[in-house]
Write a protein that holds these residues in place. Structure first.
Motif, mmCIF file in Angstrom:
data_model
loop_
_atom_site.group_PDB
_atom_site.id
_atom_site.type_symbol
_atom_site.label_atom_id
_atom_site.label_comp_id
_atom_site.label_asym_id
_atom_site.label_seq_id
_atom_site.Cartn_x
_atom_site.Cartn_y
_atom_site.Cartn_z
ATOM 1 N N GLU A 67 25.724 -4.812 -11.048
ATOM 2 C CA GLU A 67 24.630 -3.943 -10.592
ATOM 3 C C GLU A 67 24.103 -4.394 -9.240
ATOM 4 O OE1 GLU A 67 20.146 -3.019 -12.103
ATOM 5 O OE2 GLU A 67 21.736 -2.846 -13.615
ATOM 6 N N LYS A 68 24.049 -5.718 -9.027
ATOM 7 C CA LYS A 68 23.547 -6.233 -7.744
ATOM 8 C C LYS A 68 24.480 -5.863 -6.602
ATOM 9 C CE LYS A 68 21.187 -10.065 -9.976
ATOM 10 N NZ LYS A 68 21.172 -11.505 -10.230
ATOM 11 N N VAL A 69 25.803 -5.922 -6.858
ATOM 12 C CA VAL A 69 26.754 -5.529 -5.829
ATOM 13 C C VAL A 69 26.631 -4.046 -5.527
ATOM 14 C CG1 VAL A 69 29.200 -5.345 -5.233
ATOM 15 C CG2 VAL A 69 28.366 -7.394 -6.375
ATOM 16 N N LEU A 70 26.514 -3.215 -6.580
ATOM 17 C CA LEU A 70 26.367 -1.777 -6.359
ATOM 18 C C LEU A 70 25.105 -1.461 -5.570
ATOM 19 C CD1 LEU A 70 27.538 -0.242 -9.757
ATOM 20 C CD2 LEU A 70 28.734 -0.250 -7.564
ATOM 21 N N ALA A 119 23.725 -3.374 -3.350
ATOM 22 C CA ALA A 119 23.986 -3.746 -1.959
ATOM 23 C C ALA A 119 24.920 -2.746 -1.290
ATOM 24 C CB ALA A 119 24.585 -5.158 -1.900
ATOM 25 N N VAL A 120 25.942 -2.262 -2.032
ATOM 26 C CA VAL A 120 26.868 -1.270 -1.480
ATOM 27 C C VAL A 120 26.132 -0.004 -1.086
ATOM 28 C CG1 VAL A 120 28.753 0.302 -2.110
ATOM 29 C CG2 VAL A 120 28.956 -2.130 -2.606
ATOM 30 N N ASN A 121 25.179 0.405 -1.898
ATOM 31 C CA ASN A 121 24.457 1.659 -1.664
ATOM 32 C C ASN A 121 23.222 1.517 -0.783
ATOM 33 O OD1 ASN A 121 26.216 3.262 -3.263
ATOM 34 N ND2 ASN A 121 25.249 2.448 -5.101
ATOM 35 N N ALA A 122 22.896 0.270 -0.392
ATOM 36 C CA ALA A 122 21.700 0.045 0.424
ATOM 37 C C ALA A 122 21.987 0.373 1.874
ATOM 38 C CB ALA A 122 21.274 -1.406 0.303
ATOM 39 N N PRO A 123 20.963 0.750 2.644
ATOM 40 C CA PRO A 123 21.151 0.943 4.088
ATOM 41 C C PRO A 123 21.668 -0.357 4.710
ATOM 42 C CG PRO A 123 19.003 1.766 3.392
ATOM 43 C CD PRO A 123 19.594 1.053 2.209
ATOM 44 N N GLY A 124 22.689 -0.250 5.526
ATOM 45 C CA GLY A 124 23.282 -1.443 6.124
ATOM 46 C C GLY A 124 24.264 -2.130 5.215
ATOM 47 N N ARG A 125 24.466 -1.598 4.007
ATOM 48 C CA ARG A 125 25.440 -2.106 3.034
ATOM 49 C C ARG A 125 25.281 -3.586 2.768
ATOM 50 N NH1 ARG A 125 29.483 1.339 1.794
ATOM 51 N NH2 ARG A 125 30.905 -0.346 1.279
ATOM 52 N N GLY A 126 24.026 -4.043 2.681
ATOM 53 C CA GLY A 126 23.795 -5.433 2.291
ATOM 54 C C GLY A 126 23.814 -6.440 3.427
ATOM 55 N N TRP A 127 24.008 -5.968 4.686
ATOM 56 C CA TRP A 127 23.974 -6.893 5.819
ATOM 57 C C TRP A 127 22.863 -6.447 6.751
ATOM 58 C CZ3 TRP A 127 28.536 -7.807 3.354
ATOM 59 C CH2 TRP A 127 29.021 -9.130 3.431
ATOM 60 N N PRO A 128 22.051 -7.341 7.304
ATOM 61 C CA PRO A 128 22.079 -8.773 7.028
ATOM 62 C C PRO A 128 21.565 -9.077 5.618
ATOM 63 C CG PRO A 128 20.200 -8.264 8.398
ATOM 64 C CD PRO A 128 20.978 -6.978 8.249
ATOM 65 N N GLY A 161 29.455 -10.522 -1.914
ATOM 66 C CA GLY A 161 28.836 -11.803 -2.222
ATOM 67 C C GLY A 161 27.836 -11.665 -3.346
ATOM 68 N N LEU A 162 27.924 -12.541 -4.308
ATOM 69 C CA LEU A 162 26.957 -12.615 -5.399
ATOM 70 C C LEU A 162 26.339 -14.003 -5.365
ATOM 71 C CD1 LEU A 162 29.199 -11.159 -8.243
ATOM 72 C CD2 LEU A 162 27.214 -10.029 -7.240
ATOM 73 N N GLY A 163 25.128 -14.146 -5.888
ATOM 74 C CA GLY A 163 24.586 -15.487 -5.965
ATOM 75 C C GLY A 163 23.112 -15.552 -6.228
ATOM 76 N N HIS A 164 22.682 -16.766 -6.472
ATOM 77 C CA HIS A 164 21.286 -17.144 -6.641
ATOM 78 C C HIS A 164 21.261 -18.656 -6.489
ATOM 79 C CE1 HIS A 164 22.598 -18.265 -10.684
ATOM 80 N NE2 HIS A 164 23.035 -17.027 -10.839
#
Length: 203
Positions: A186-189, A191-200, A35-38
């Motif tokens: 870059e924003k998706v990457l 989120a992919v690399n963040a703990p929890g992979r961007g969820w929640p 998901g991308l957005g603003h």
């Protein structure tokens, strides 16, 4: 020739991402994978298969298109009729039909197209959709078939790409010039690399 792996994604438009997700993810079972957005803009991707996705843009002021039957001839500007999703077999087709009807969505009867059996429906945006199951023993990719009683001139040349139709590439882009320009990747990457992979989601 390039090597194609499938449809990376079909990009559709919605004015209601929540209703769209409830239909495609919760009713039809396609995973939300990015998901991308603003504010004022969203772009979400759902997984169809290991190679294919469907994506939706959500923009303010979007309204569902007027409902129009699949494959029904129209006049004037048009660039899209419907999208068909392949399913593994007949049981999957009937499961989708039952799920759609149980949720209050119209669904056609099963239609025999010779090489596939299909059902037709509409998503909450009135996008015309089809689900197609293969017919055992019929493989038009292996054995192409032309049943048009008056095929166009190009079709008469056969199923394979014809050589010499277009000018050859004489100046391929050098490796050092093959650059990818900045988008929102870059924003998706992150989120992919963040703990929890961007969820929640944040926010």
């Amino acid at each position: 020739m390039p090597t194609y792996t499938g449809i990376n994604h079909l990009a559709m438009v919605t004015g209601d991402m929540d209703a769209t997700l409830r239909f495609w993810r919760d009713l039809l079972g396609m995973r939300l994978v990015a998901g991308l957005g603003h504010p004022g803009y969203r772009h979400y991707f759902l997984e169809i298969s290991g190679q294919d996705m469907i994506a939706f843009f959500e923009w303010p002021g979007i309204e569902p298109v007027p409902e129009r039957d699949h494959g029904f001839p129209v006049r004037g500007p048009v660039c899209f009729d419907h999208v068909s999703f392949g399913v593994a077999g007949q049981d999957d087709l009937w499961e989708i039909k039952d799920r759609l009807e149980a949720a209050g969505f119209w669904c056609s009867e099963v239609v025999d197209h010779g090489f596939i059996h299909s059902i037709y429906a509409f998503d909450p945006n009135n996008i015309p959709i089809e689900f197609s199951a293969p017919v055992a023993g019929v493989d038009i990719r292996r054995t192409p078939a032309m049943a048009d009683s008056e095929p166009c001139a190009e079709a008469c040349k056969g199923p394979d790409p014809q050589p010499g139709v277009w000018p050859p590439v004489t100046r391929p882009t050098p490796q050092e010039d093959r650059l990818a320009y900045e988008g929102e990747g870059e924003k998706v990457l992150e989120a992919v690399n963040a703990p929890g992979r961007g969820w929640p989601p944040k926010g």
